[in-house]
Scaffold this motif. Structure first.
Motif, PDB file in Angstrom:
ATOM      1  N   ALA A 115     -48.362  29.494 -17.186  1.00 18.14           N
ATOM      2  CA  ALA A 115     -48.946  29.807 -18.499  1.00 18.14           C
ATOM      3  C   ALA A 115     -49.647  31.159 -18.453  1.00 18.14           C
ATOM      4  O   ALA A 115     -49.561  31.947 -19.414  1.00 18.14           O
ATOM      5  CB  ALA A 115     -49.911  28.705 -18.914  1.00 18.14           C
ATOM      6  N   HIS A 116     -50.349  31.452 -17.370  1.00 18.95           N
ATOM      7  CA  HIS A 116     -51.018  32.753 -17.260  1.00 18.95           C
ATOM      8  C   HIS A 116     -49.998  33.885 -17.192  1.00 18.95           C
ATOM      9  O   HIS A 116     -50.192  34.951 -17.801  1.00 18.95           O
ATOM     10  CB  HIS A 116     -51.937  32.784 -16.034  1.00 18.95           C
ATOM     11  CG  HIS A 116     -52.760  34.026 -15.969  1.00 18.95           C
ATOM     12  ND1 HIS A 116     -52.544  35.003 -15.014  1.00 18.95           N
ATOM     13  CD2 HIS A 116     -53.789  34.479 -16.745  1.00 18.95           C
ATOM     14  CE1 HIS A 116     -53.406  35.981 -15.197  1.00 18.95           C
ATOM     15  NE2 HIS A 116     -54.178  35.687 -16.249  1.00 18.95           N
ATOM     16  N   LEU A 160     -48.827  34.412 -20.719  1.00 21.37           N
ATOM     17  CA  LEU A 160     -49.820  35.085 -21.560  1.00 21.37           C
ATOM     18  C   LEU A 160     -49.897  36.581 -21.246  1.00 21.37           C
ATOM     19  O   LEU A 160     -50.006  37.412 -22.161  1.00 21.37           O
ATOM     20  CB  LEU A 160     -51.198  34.445 -21.380  1.00 21.37           C
ATOM     21  CG  LEU A 160     -51.357  33.026 -21.927  1.00 21.37           C
ATOM     22  CD1 LEU A 160     -52.735  32.472 -21.584  1.00 21.37           C
ATOM     23  CD2 LEU A 160     -51.140  32.992 -23.430  1.00 21.37           C
ATOM     24  N   VAL A 161     -49.837  36.943 -19.976  1.00 15.03           N
ATOM     25  CA  VAL A 161     -49.926  38.361 -19.601  1.00 15.03           C
ATOM     26  C   VAL A 161     -48.658  39.103 -19.992  1.00 15.03           C
ATOM     27  O   VAL A 161     -48.719  40.200 -20.571  1.00 15.03           O
ATOM     28  CB  VAL A 161     -50.212  38.500 -18.087  1.00 15.03           C
ATOM     29  CG1 VAL A 161     -50.064  39.946 -17.636  1.00 15.03           C
ATOM     30  CG2 VAL A 161     -51.596  37.984 -17.765  1.00 15.03           C
ATOM     31  N   ALA A 213     -50.790  38.623 -24.691  1.00 18.73           N
ATOM     32  CA  ALA A 213     -51.762  37.839 -25.460  1.00 18.73           C
ATOM     33  C   ALA A 213     -53.134  38.503 -25.419  1.00 18.73           C
ATOM     34  O   ALA A 213     -53.451  39.282 -24.517  1.00 18.73           O
ATOM     35  CB  ALA A 213     -51.849  36.426 -24.890  1.00 18.73           C
ATOM     36  N   ASN A 214     -53.965  38.167 -26.409  1.00 20.84           N
ATOM     37  CA  ASN A 214     -55.333  38.665 -26.479  1.00 20.84           C
ATOM     38  C   ASN A 214     -56.149  37.950 -25.406  1.00 20.84           C
ATOM     39  O   ASN A 214     -56.466  36.772 -25.540  1.00 20.84           O
ATOM     40  CB  ASN A 214     -55.910  38.407 -27.878  1.00 20.84           C
ATOM     41  CG  ASN A 214     -57.342  38.867 -28.001  1.00 20.84           C
ATOM     42  OD1 ASN A 214     -57.849  39.585 -27.138  1.00 20.84           O
ATOM     43  ND2 ASN A 214     -57.977  38.456 -29.088  1.00 20.84           N
ATOM     44  N   MET A 215     -56.519  38.657 -24.356  1.00 22.61           N
ATOM     45  CA  MET A 215     -57.231  38.033 -23.244  1.00 22.61           C
ATOM     46  C   MET A 215     -58.698  37.776 -23.568  1.00 22.61           C
ATOM     47  O   MET A 215     -59.405  37.170 -22.775  1.00 22.61           O
ATOM     48  CB  MET A 215     -57.090  38.895 -21.982  1.00 22.61           C
ATOM     49  CG  MET A 215     -55.651  38.993 -21.478  1.00 22.61           C
ATOM     50  SD  MET A 215     -54.791  37.421 -21.356  1.00 22.61           S
ATOM     51  CE  MET A 215     -55.330  36.885 -19.777  1.00 22.61           C
ATOM     52  N   ASN A 225     -59.480  35.902 -26.069  1.00 20.33           N
ATOM     53  CA  ASN A 225     -59.422  34.554 -26.653  1.00 20.33           C
ATOM     54  C   ASN A 225     -59.954  33.539 -25.641  1.00 20.33           C
ATOM     55  O   ASN A 225     -59.768  33.684 -24.432  1.00 20.33           O
ATOM     56  CB  ASN A 225     -57.971  34.254 -27.029  1.00 20.33           C
ATOM     57  CG  ASN A 225     -57.797  32.914 -27.695  1.00 20.33           C
ATOM     58  OD1 ASN A 225     -58.217  31.901 -27.164  1.00 20.33           O
ATOM     59  ND2 ASN A 225     -57.178  32.932 -28.864  1.00 20.33           N
ATOM     60  N   ALA A 261     -57.143  31.875 -23.517  1.00 21.99           N
ATOM     61  CA  ALA A 261     -56.603  32.834 -22.549  1.00 21.99           C
ATOM     62  C   ALA A 261     -57.602  33.065 -21.420  1.00 21.99           C
ATOM     63  O   ALA A 261     -57.204  33.192 -20.254  1.00 21.99           O
ATOM     64  CB  ALA A 261     -56.256  34.150 -23.240  1.00 21.99           C
ATOM     65  N   ILE A 316     -57.459  29.914 -19.142  1.00 18.29           N
ATOM     66  CA  ILE A 316     -56.245  29.937 -18.307  1.00 18.29           C
ATOM     67  C   ILE A 316     -56.351  31.019 -17.242  1.00 18.29           C
ATOM     68  O   ILE A 316     -55.994  30.812 -16.075  1.00 18.29           O
ATOM     69  CB  ILE A 316     -54.986  30.132 -19.184  1.00 18.29           C
ATOM     70  CG1 ILE A 316     -54.758  28.926 -20.083  1.00 18.29           C
ATOM     71  CG2 ILE A 316     -53.747  30.383 -18.331  1.00 18.29           C
ATOM     72  CD1 ILE A 316     -54.432  27.648 -19.361  1.00 18.29           C
ATOM     73  N   SER A 317     -56.879  32.179 -17.612  1.00 19.13           N
ATOM     74  CA  SER A 317     -57.006  33.276 -16.652  1.00 19.13           C
ATOM     75  C   SER A 317     -57.985  32.916 -15.529  1.00 19.13           C
ATOM     76  O   SER A 317     -57.719  33.194 -14.358  1.00 19.13           O
ATOM     77  CB  SER A 317     -57.481  34.537 -17.378  1.00 19.13           C
ATOM     78  OG  SER A 317     -57.616  35.596 -16.474  1.00 19.13           O
ATOM     79  N   LYS A 357     -48.134  43.741 -15.596  1.00 15.82           N
ATOM     80  CA  LYS A 357     -47.312  42.577 -15.943  1.00 15.82           C
ATOM     81  C   LYS A 357     -46.402  42.169 -14.779  1.00 15.82           C
ATOM     82  O   LYS A 357     -46.262  40.986 -14.463  1.00 15.82           O
ATOM     83  CB  LYS A 357     -46.475  42.869 -17.186  1.00 15.82           C
ATOM     84  CG  LYS A 357     -47.304  43.020 -18.442  1.00 15.82           C
ATOM     85  CD  LYS A 357     -46.439  43.321 -19.632  1.00 15.82           C
ATOM     86  CE  LYS A 357     -47.297  43.484 -20.875  1.00 15.82           C
ATOM     87  NZ  LYS A 357     -46.498  43.742 -22.072  1.00 15.82           N
TER      88      LYS A 357
END
Length: 149
Positions: free
Chosen positions: A64-65, A68-69, A73-75, A77, A80, A83-84, A104
């Motif tokens: 999932a991370h 998102l990266v 995605a807006n980190m 949030n 996010a 998850i990070s 990335k």
């Protein structure tokens, strides 16, 4: 009732007795109580299931991370960030193993490797626990051969 006379020949029969079978060899067999074996099997399988679930959750969080990266995605949030942070705790110290020019690609390589390692660790642990703790007939088998004796 008549008795044989001495002047008549008497026929005598001899019966052949069937041969006795080979002597039975007695052997001891250790039998465990069924409830003890069942509870042991249940506990071992429960432990293996917990290990599998934990390893899969860690791998899914890392995936999932990565998503998102890579998706941008807006980190900032909350989801996010959660998850990070979770991925940072379970990445097995592989966050700086590969350092390509792009963030990335770095996340994809480092956390992708960590996710794969979590799945391998889970499979190895459950395999070892199953082999060491379960009776032979209750183990998972890749190959079984039946022989006629």
């Amino acid at each position: 009732m008549t008795y044989p006379r001495e002047d008549r020949p008497v026929e005598r029969r001899t019966e052949v007795m069937p041969q006795q079978p080979d002597p039975v060899v007695e052997r001891e067999e250790i039998v465990e109580r069924a409830d003890r074996v069942d509870s042991k099997i249940r506990v071992v399988r429960m432990v293996c299931a917990v290990i599998d679930v934990i390893c899969w959750v860690f791998a899914i969080v890392l995936a999932a991370h990565i998503f998102l990266v890579v998706a941008g995605a807006n980190m900032a949030n909350g989801f996010a960030q959660f998850i990070s942070g979770f991925a940072g705790g379970v990445n097995l110290g592989l966050s700086d193993l590969f350092v390509p020019g792009s963030e990335k690609v770095a996340v994809l390589l480092n956390e992708g490797l960590a996710a794969i390692l979590w799945l391998v660790v889970g499979a190895v642990l459950t395999g070892l626990i199953t082999r060491l703790a379960l009776p032979v007939e209750y183990r998972r088998a890749w190959y079984r051969r039946t022989t006629i004796s």
